[in-house]
Design a protein around this motif. Sequence first.
Motif, PDB file in Angstrom:
ATOM      1  N   LEU A 125       0.829  -1.209   0.000  1.00  0.00           N
ATOM      2  CA  LEU A 125       0.000   0.000   0.000  1.00  0.00           C
ATOM      3  C   LEU A 125       0.862   1.258   0.000  1.00  0.00           C
ATOM      4  O   LEU A 125       0.549   2.245  -0.682  1.00  0.00           O
ATOM      5  CB  LEU A 125      -0.920  -0.009   1.225  1.00  0.00           C
ATOM      6  CG  LEU A 125      -1.934   1.132   1.327  1.00  0.00           C
ATOM      7  CD1 LEU A 125      -2.905   1.078   0.151  1.00  0.00           C
ATOM      8  CD2 LEU A 125      -2.698   1.050   2.643  1.00  0.00           C
ATOM      9  N   PHE A 126       1.970   1.236   0.756  1.00  0.00           N
ATOM     10  CA  PHE A 126       2.865   2.390   0.785  1.00  0.00           C
ATOM     11  C   PHE A 126       3.517   2.616  -0.580  1.00  0.00           C
ATOM     12  O   PHE A 126       3.703   3.760  -1.009  1.00  0.00           O
ATOM     13  CB  PHE A 126       3.935   2.185   1.849  1.00  0.00           C
ATOM     14  CG  PHE A 126       4.981   3.257   1.877  1.00  0.00           C
ATOM     15  CD1 PHE A 126       4.678   4.520   2.356  1.00  0.00           C
ATOM     16  CD2 PHE A 126       6.264   3.008   1.409  1.00  0.00           C
ATOM     17  CE1 PHE A 126       5.642   5.523   2.381  1.00  0.00           C
ATOM     18  CE2 PHE A 126       7.228   4.007   1.423  1.00  0.00           C
ATOM     19  CZ  PHE A 126       6.915   5.259   1.913  1.00  0.00           C
ATOM     20  N   ALA A 127       3.863   1.539  -1.267  1.00  0.00           N
ATOM     21  CA  ALA A 127       4.467   1.687  -2.591  1.00  0.00           C
ATOM     22  C   ALA A 127       3.479   2.284  -3.589  1.00  0.00           C
ATOM     23  O   ALA A 127       3.861   3.099  -4.441  1.00  0.00           O
ATOM     24  CB  ALA A 127       4.955   0.325  -3.097  1.00  0.00           C
ATOM     25  N   VAL A 128       2.195   1.912  -3.450  1.00  0.00           N
ATOM     26  CA  VAL A 128       1.189   2.412  -4.402  1.00  0.00           C
ATOM     27  C   VAL A 128       0.825   3.853  -4.090  1.00  0.00           C
ATOM     28  O   VAL A 128       0.712   4.697  -4.994  1.00  0.00           O
ATOM     29  CB  VAL A 128      -0.064   1.504  -4.370  1.00  0.00           C
ATOM     30  CG1 VAL A 128      -1.181   2.095  -5.223  1.00  0.00           C
ATOM     31  CG2 VAL A 128       0.296   0.113  -4.873  1.00  0.00           C
ATOM     32  N   THR A 129       0.639   4.164  -2.809  1.00  0.00           N
ATOM     33  CA  THR A 129       0.155   5.502  -2.431  1.00  0.00           C
ATOM     34  C   THR A 129       1.275   6.465  -2.050  1.00  0.00           C
ATOM     35  O   THR A 129       1.017   7.657  -1.905  1.00  0.00           O
ATOM     36  CB  THR A 129      -0.817   5.392  -1.247  1.00  0.00           C
ATOM     37  OG1 THR A 129      -0.124   4.817  -0.121  1.00  0.00           O
ATOM     38  CG2 THR A 129      -1.999   4.517  -1.609  1.00  0.00           C
TER      39      THR A 129
END
Length: 339
Positions: free
Chosen positions: A48-52
């Motif tokens: 999720l951190f990589a996407v957002t």
Amino acid sequence: MAVLTPQRPAPGSGAPQRESRRIGFSQRLGRWDVKLSPYLYISPFFILFAVTGLFPLAYTAFVSVHEWSLLGGQGDFVGLENFTFVLAQPTFWKALVNTLSIFVFSSVPQVVIALIIAALLDQNLRAATFWRMGVLIPYVVAPVAVSMIFGRLFADQYGLINAMISAVGLDPIAWHGDRIASHVAIATMVNYRWMGYNALIFLAAMQAVPRDLYEAAVIDGAGRVRQFFSITVPQIRATIIFVVITSTIGGLQIFDEVRLFDSAGLGGPDQNWMTTVVYLYDLAWGDQRSLGKASAVAWMLFLLIVAIGLVNFLVTRRISSSGTAVKKSRRKSLTGGNA
């Protein structure tokens, strides 16, 4: 009656080899499960951190080296031209100084007063839950409501603050005309919103401090102030580092309070309280509508936050390590060097 005897595998049948291979594979699978399962459990957060987080950061870097307009989209590759353009603008440097000034007026008192509030809430108070939840109310209030209320309080002509100042015989303050006064007013809004939240974080850390330390301090004759500086602060040093770093990140990204401090929302007629994020907003959505230049400002702000965050971390860690060294030396001297 015939007796059945188990038949041994014929030589060369490969059954022992298959069994050993199966056992070896199971052992390797178990080892891989022990090594990989923790990473699989925490992988949703990093995905999720990589996407957002990481992808927008990388895409912003890509936009910052292109001529990218709001209506026309991607243009030609311009390299560092957007960065040089922004660095040559006096408004950018004025916004940067305003950001650092508001950051100092907000973050430093915020951490200090939050520590004091947490220390008071850590005492044996009546209706302790009421008081502890009460300090969280400002954090729950919407930033728009806080900005509108404080904008009326700090109004130049009809504000409550100036009315109180005039009542004691002092001259009213031009909260929207004086540069430093506007920074103090905006910092007051930030402190009001975040002071109680940080106080609860400090309170949670204080409640984890062993009570035996305070009992021993009372026996030794230490007062409340001495206990606070000699026991509480050293024990919650890691939490102080966390709050300082998060306050730094939030203070350098201030936007809502500045945007709603006046009707125009762009830092006043002389940009006296325009921050870096408001300047970024003006580049992207104002007259220029240049997403490339706004992305350049965003990346420079990101590098500034990382640099100040690293300085805060190194300074606080140095203080922490020096405090630990002093305690070890004192313990060694008390035990005669046998500790």
